[in-house]
Design an enzyme around this catalytic site. Sequence first.
Site, short mmCIF file in Angstrom:
data_model
loop_
_atom_site.label_atom_id
_atom_site.label_comp_id
_atom_site.label_asym_id
_atom_site.label_seq_id
_atom_site.Cartn_x
_atom_site.Cartn_y
_atom_site.Cartn_z
N SER A 33 0.79 -1.21 0.00
CA SER A 33 0.00 0.00 0.00
C SER A 33 0.83 1.27 0.00
CB SER A 33 -0.97 0.00 1.17
OG SER A 33 -2.13 -0.69 0.82
N ASP A 43 8.89 5.87 -10.99
CA ASP A 43 8.39 6.54 -12.20
C ASP A 43 9.22 7.77 -12.55
OD1 ASP A 43 6.46 4.65 -12.53
OD2 ASP A 43 4.75 5.99 -12.29
N LYS A 73 -1.08 -4.24 -2.94
CA LYS A 73 -2.29 -3.69 -2.35
C LYS A 73 -2.50 -2.27 -2.90
CE LYS A 73 -5.73 -2.82 0.30
NZ LYS A 73 -5.95 -1.52 -0.34
#
Length: 493
Positions: free
Chosen positions: A315, A326, A340
């Site tokens: 998460s 990224d 998650k």
Amino acid sequence: MSSKLKNFGLIGLGVIAGIAGSMQFEASAQKNTSPLPLEELRQLADVFGLIKTDYVEPVEDKKLLTEAISGMVASLDPHSAYLDKKAFKELREGTQGKFVGLGIEVGMEDGYVKVISPIEDSPAFKAGLKAGDLITRLDSTPVKGLTLDEAVKRMRGEPNTKITLTIARKDEDKPIIVTIVRQEIRVQSVKSKVIEPGYAWLRVAQFQEPTVDDLSKKIAAIYAQDPNLKGLVLDLRNDPGGVLPGAIGVSAAFLPKDVPVVSTNGQLPDSKQTFYARREFYTSSRMSTSDPLTKLPDAVKKVPMVVLVNTGSASASEIVAGALQDYKRATIMGTQTFGKGSVQTIRQLTADTAVKLTTARYYTPNGRSIQARGIVPDLLVDEYADGDGLNGLRLREADLQKHLHNDKDKDETARKIDEVEEEKQIAALEKKHKPLEFGSKDDFQLAQALNHLKGLPVQLAKAPKIESKKENTINEKKNGNGNGNGNGHSDKK
């Protein structure tokens, strides 16, 4: 409901029922806007009446209706749930980094409670519980037949009370019986140390309300000790998640100001949001109105970085790792994360009860869905020099029944492993391993992270642990055994 809790995001908080969901608090339940299915409601009323008149003994109305609500919500996915008075109270307390219990993140496997990870320095950790252990009995009660929520409730209790667990461990022929004293668990959110001149280790064990403030203080202390830092390791291994502002703030500490960190998308208009590296997204009414990140040295935005993750990183951890990956701000190292990537919204029903409902999915800045896939490391590195240990067999989101699929990956497949043969190999190796303390001199993955920051060779995983798309397959050769552009970035393609 207190305004302090309204819209306060939570992600993967592992202190309620294993790896819970990313949540936002709402003051009241959403009003129904679609026609009611009258025929099905009549059937529900008929069954209710039959139980009241025909069941072997009387059953209270409240119990029947509460269980009906609980079953209806639980049938949706592993992270939607009805929260009774006790569970709702525990959830709110958990965001503050404290709760009473044993100190383990758990899931279910074959009807038993499976230990995903013991929380560092907790009673369970000190008692020797390991990731992968199966809890078969709680005192004299068999776990088989209990739901995960029911089992977690039994493990919770008052401080200084005892519970006896019966454990099945893969490398042990006989059950292990251990008695643990429940305590108030205070999870230390951030730890740090300068490992050697020029290189530091920064660990986030769980994302809590104070995490951004704590992180700022730890980074300031690192630079006070060593102003000429050459490399930083951000350790998110076994971090089950926590509050959303913490994830955004940790990401913002290392990223340019105002860039998107994570976005959400769901059916409701207010579930379509983008969260940016700005103060209003990582502070709340519970925290200071000042920006703790303004105190950080400018060098922290450029210091070469490695982020360590494993199957227990879930998460909020995955949001941070995904954002830094990224933007090519850091090299992600370790094993594929838990996966998650869904948002749960807390809809309060009464003053003491609520429903936790999945309402959206999370996406990285480049639009990758985290759900049921997780973050694939740039460099796959095992937990030990001779293999990944029990980490290789740990439960992941894609292994959970009724898990939400990854809407960006139409060819989604679960892990394929020869479990019998691999378990035998792992059991044999696990007997040789000492309990791993993250950040210690015996921490193999940390040693590989330091090698990468120094431009030295890295010992990669001996065999693939995931089925990843071609563009996610990275090897050390392509990265030149170094930092790529010299700023901790890695060339991923």
